[in-house]
Write a protein that holds these residues in place. Structure first.
Motif, PDB file in Angstrom:
ATOM      1  N   VAL A 159     -10.966  22.098-114.348  1.00  0.00           N
ATOM      2  CA  VAL A 159     -11.096  22.348-115.784  1.00  0.00           C
ATOM      3  C   VAL A 159     -11.581  23.767-116.093  1.00  0.00           C
ATOM      4  N   SER A 160     -12.196  24.432-115.109  1.00  0.00           N
ATOM      5  CA  SER A 160     -12.639  25.811-115.347  1.00  0.00           C
ATOM      6  C   SER A 160     -11.972  26.767-114.366  1.00  0.00           C
ATOM      7  N   SER A 161     -10.773  26.404-113.940  1.00  0.00           N
ATOM      8  CA  SER A 161     -10.051  27.209-112.955  1.00  0.00           C
ATOM      9  C   SER A 161      -9.735  28.588-113.505  1.00  0.00           C
ATOM     10  N   SER A 162      -9.376  29.490-112.610  1.00  0.00           N
ATOM     11  CA  SER A 162      -9.114  30.872-112.995  1.00  0.00           C
ATOM     12  C   SER A 162      -8.118  30.947-114.141  1.00  0.00           C
ATOM     13  N   PRO A 163      -8.443  31.708-115.189  1.00  0.00           N
ATOM     14  CA  PRO A 163      -7.534  31.807-116.337  1.00  0.00           C
ATOM     15  C   PRO A 163      -6.235  32.539-116.022  1.00  0.00           C
TER      16      PRO A 163
END
Length: 384
Positions: free
Chosen positions: A354-358
């Protein structure tokens, strides 16, 4: 003439709004301009890792928007002329708009307690997080002020990366108080395992260069203080004449348009967005869906259609406890805890998703638009 769409701020929400708008209007006669002070994208969700001394990928905004038709302008916004529909930038520059998306976000509030401004570090910028990392390499103790999820993640990350460092977490409330009992117990066990000293029910009265002074007069010596509690938004919206709430956030209607200036959309922390359960509190989980919805609303406005109302519900409270542990509390739409939660390696895998690299997320936005942003946020109006 081409419709001029300007997005102020290129954080998670600003980037999402820009990329999704460009995708939806790729065949229309529009000019999309994205304004940000730095060319490097700041992964604010991971600044606690930077503070602990870890290196993050150098993501450059011009590279991320390449091929989308978005014009990137490096500059700091100094004011907005609502009547003239012009955003003023540093150096005397201006950017004219027909539609404005205000995505300037929020920062940690350093004005509520004496000494914070002069003597504490924050995670407001990557540069300040790096300065804290340099400081931690030279001291034997650190105090983290604030037991919210940012404070918990920061204390855990620092303790894991610097096992010889004394890490003290000071909080007025019990960390993880919004979670269910079992998830909260796991969170506290994880902090204890990492050696974090947690003190609750305390009020910090003053931050000194080498100590933190509590309201009862106790003094806690420290080599560095990290301040993570409280947020504030820029006064720029109020100064420009937009209708704001008592915290300075832009008051918007159900489509995320300013109630006083309908040519302005506000997203993320900068907006006071009311849902049936109350006003949304600022998180990346809620911010990204607001940006995706604003992109859809802008596209509808440009093409002569009526923007849809925004609907959002929370789904989780994800917390990392260093790189190898974590806890995920699943929630009802109003952010109250359900019975379901994840811990350990399953929580780590979930949190990384859910907070993976943008870089990957925004690459997919180029191709698919708002549906990608929705999948990394909460339950929002699906606009794909």
């Amino acid at each position: 003439m081409a419709q001029r769409i300007v997005i102020l701020g290129a954080g998670y929400t600003g980037m999402t709004a820009a990329m999704a708008t460009a995708r939806r209007l790729r065949r229309k006669d529009v000019q999309i301009t994205l304004v940000n002070p730095e060319t490097r994208f700041t992964e604010r969700l991971r600044l606690h890792q930077t503070a602990a001394g870890q290196e993050l990928k150098n993501l450059q905004i011009p590279e991320m928007v390449a091929g989308t038709g978005i014009a990137f302008v490096q500059g700091r916004v100094t004011g907005i002329d609502l009547d003239g529909r012009v955003a003023h930038l540093d150096g005397g520059r201006t950017v004219a708009y027909d539609i404005l998306v205000y995505a300037l976000g929020s920062v940690t509030d350093i004005a509520t307690v004496p000494g914070v401004d002069e003597n504490a570090y924050t995670l407001n910028t990557a540069a300040e997080a790096r300065r804290l990392a340099e400081r931690l390499a030279a001291v034997d103790s650190v105090v983290v002020g604030g037991g919210g999820l940012t404070g918990v993640e920061s204390a855990a990350e620092i303790a894991e990366t610097h096992p010889g460092l004394r890490v003290v977490l000071l909080s007025r409330d019990v960390p993880g108080s919004m979670m269910g009992e079992k998830a909260r117990a796991y969170l506290h066990a994880g902090l204890k395992r990492l050696g974090v000293e947690v003190r609750t029910g305390v009020e910090i009265a003053k931050v000194l260069p080498d100590a933190v002074e509590l309201a009862d007069g106790e003094r806690i010596e420290t080599g560095a203080t990290l301040w993570t509690t409280g947020t504030r938004v820029s006064p720029m919206a109020a100064q420009a004449g937009l209708t704001v709430d008592d915290r300075g956030r832009i008051v918007v209607d159900e489509t995320l348009r300013s109630v006083s200036h309908p040519e302005v959309y506000a997203v993320g922390d900068a907006a006071a967005i009311r849902q049936p359960y109350g006003v949304i509190h600022g998180t990346c989980q809620s911010g990204i869906p607001t940006a995706a919805h604003a992109a859809d609303a802008v596209a509808r406005q440009v093409t002569g259609r009526q923007p849809k109302p925004f609907r959002f519900g929370y789904i989780h409270q994800p917390v990392s406890l260093g790189r190898r542990d974590g806890v995920i509390q699943f929630t009802r739409p109003d952010d109250t805890p359900r019975g379901l939660y994840l811990t350990g390696r399953w929580a780590v895998a979930y949190k990384e998703f859910v907070s993976s690299s943008p870089w990957k997320t925004y690459g997919l936005l180029k191709k698919y638009g708002g549906a990608v942003a929705w999948s990394h946020g909460g339950r929002a109006t699906r606009t794909a």
